[in-house]
Design a protein around this motif. Structure first.
Motif, PDB file in Angstrom:
ATOM      1  N   ARG A  81       0.549  -1.354  -0.065  1.00 12.46           N
ATOM      2  CA  ARG A  81      -0.465  -0.080  -0.161  1.00 12.46           C
ATOM      3  C   ARG A  81       0.591   1.137  -0.140  1.00 12.46           C
ATOM      4  NH1 ARG A  81      -2.345   3.899   3.057  1.00 12.46           N
ATOM      5  NH2 ARG A  81      -4.369   4.003   2.957  1.00 12.46           N
ATOM      6  N   GLU A 104       1.498   5.018   1.281  1.00 14.79           N
ATOM      7  CA  GLU A 104       1.124   5.210   2.514  1.00 14.79           C
ATOM      8  C   GLU A 104       0.864   6.783   2.680  1.00 14.79           C
ATOM      9  OE1 GLU A 104       0.738   3.681   4.748  1.00 14.79           O
ATOM     10  OE2 GLU A 104       1.148   2.414   4.514  1.00 14.79           O
ATOM     11  N   ASN A 105       1.410   7.790   0.941  1.00 14.76           N
ATOM     12  CA  ASN A 105       1.651   9.103   1.115  1.00 14.76           C
ATOM     13  C   ASN A 105      -0.332   8.963  -0.161  1.00 14.76           C
ATOM     14  OD1 ASN A 105       1.319  11.664  -0.312  1.00 14.76           O
ATOM     15  ND2 ASN A 105       3.540  11.630  -0.257  1.00 14.76           N
ATOM     16  N   SER A 106      -1.248   9.630   0.649  1.00 17.16           N
ATOM     17  CA  SER A 106      -1.846   9.704   0.210  1.00 17.16           C
ATOM     18  C   SER A 106      -2.418  10.178  -1.463  1.00 17.16           C
ATOM     19  CB  SER A 106      -3.990  10.434   1.034  1.00 17.16           C
ATOM     20  OG  SER A 106      -3.601  11.105   1.039  1.00 17.16           O
ATOM     21  N   LYS A 107      -1.815  11.538  -1.409  1.00 17.66           N
ATOM     22  CA  LYS A 107      -1.683  11.955  -3.019  1.00 17.66           C
ATOM     23  C   LYS A 107      -1.046  11.541  -4.098  1.00 17.66           C
ATOM     24  CE  LYS A 107      -2.573  16.838  -1.263  1.00 17.66           C
ATOM     25  NZ  LYS A 107      -3.642  16.437  -1.463  1.00 17.66           N
ATOM     26  N   ARG A 161      -1.112   8.177  -3.971  1.00 19.81           N
ATOM     27  CA  ARG A 161      -1.555   6.738  -3.881  1.00 19.81           C
ATOM     28  C   ARG A 161      -2.827   7.045  -4.720  1.00 19.81           C
ATOM     29  NH1 ARG A 161      -2.699   5.620   1.366  1.00 19.81           N
ATOM     30  NH2 ARG A 161      -4.320   6.982   1.074  1.00 19.81           N
ATOM     31  N   GLU A 162      -3.321   8.370  -4.484  1.00 19.93           N
ATOM     32  CA  GLU A 162      -4.796   8.827  -5.652  1.00 19.93           C
ATOM     33  C   GLU A 162      -3.688   9.139  -7.242  1.00 19.93           C
ATOM     34  OE1 GLU A 162      -6.410  12.318  -4.348  1.00 19.93           O
ATOM     35  OE2 GLU A 162      -6.661  11.656  -2.752  1.00 19.93           O
ATOM     36  N   ASN A 213     -12.037   4.753  -3.229  1.00 19.26           N
ATOM     37  CA  ASN A 213     -12.627   5.566  -1.927  1.00 19.26           C
ATOM     38  C   ASN A 213     -13.586   5.761  -1.961  1.00 19.26           C
ATOM     39  OD1 ASN A 213     -10.260   5.770  -0.928  1.00 19.26           O
ATOM     40  ND2 ASN A 213      -9.886   7.214  -2.178  1.00 19.26           N
TER      41      ASN A 213
END
Length: 178
Positions: free
Chosen positions: A10, A12-15, A17-18, A50
């Motif tokens: 996975r 970890e950094n949401s930006k 990841r998106e 999401n």
């Protein structure tokens, strides 16, 4: 400069990841489109992230999913079992009417009309289909031209083959014909 191997875990950094999801989703849909064109396959891909759903379908997603559901039901029941009722609420005629409506809508959009209501992803998909269609037309045109030239050469008509080449060149680029 080669690509490094990415560890499958996975992000970890949401930006990040998106961004990765968006890029990989686009690549997945592109591959699905290529598969449908190259193999004349009906392809449907549904991705959820999401709480948002993203889908690609080479033809009607409803039709493909209906066929998939029928196949699953068929596999669950032995050969001698009565035929399962797939979905009593779905009328086959209505499904076909919806399919025709969707095809007409796609045709109008691919002709460049009524694209104002398309979102960015739909426009990208349409652009990709047009680009692949243009490539296919160019390849087919080239095959026909080479076939005509080969036939003229096999019949010993070298002058005719040269004329075919010049004629086609003048159509493609009039400045090259002289």
């Amino acid at each position: 400069m080669g690509r490094r191997k990415i560890e499958m875990k996975r992000i970890e950094n949401s930006k990040q990841r998106e961004l990765t999801f968006s890029k990989r989703r686009a690549s997945l849909f592109k591959k699905a489109n290529e598969l449908s064109i190259l193999c004349e396959a009906d392809v449907a891909v549904v991705v959820s992230s999401n709480g948002k759903l993203f889908d690609y379908a080479s033809s009607s997603a409803k039709k493909i999913l209906l066929r998939y559901k029928k196949c699953l039901e068929w596999q669950k029941n032995p050969a001698g079992a009565p035929k399962p009722v797939i979905d009593p609420g779905v009328d086959e005629v209505e499904v076909r009417k919806e399919e025709v409506k969707e095809l007409k809508s796609n045709q109008v959009r691919l002709l460049g009309k009524e694209i104002a209501d398309m979102d960015f992803q739909e426009r990208c998909t349409a652009e990709g289909k047009l680009a692949e269609g243009i490539i296919w037309v160019k390849q087919r045109k080239e095959q026909l031209l080479l076939h005509q030239i080969d036939e003229a050469m096999m019949q010993g008509q070298h002058g005719a083959a040269t004329k075919i080449c010049r004629d086609r060149l003048s159509i493609i680029n009039p400045t090259l014909s002289n």
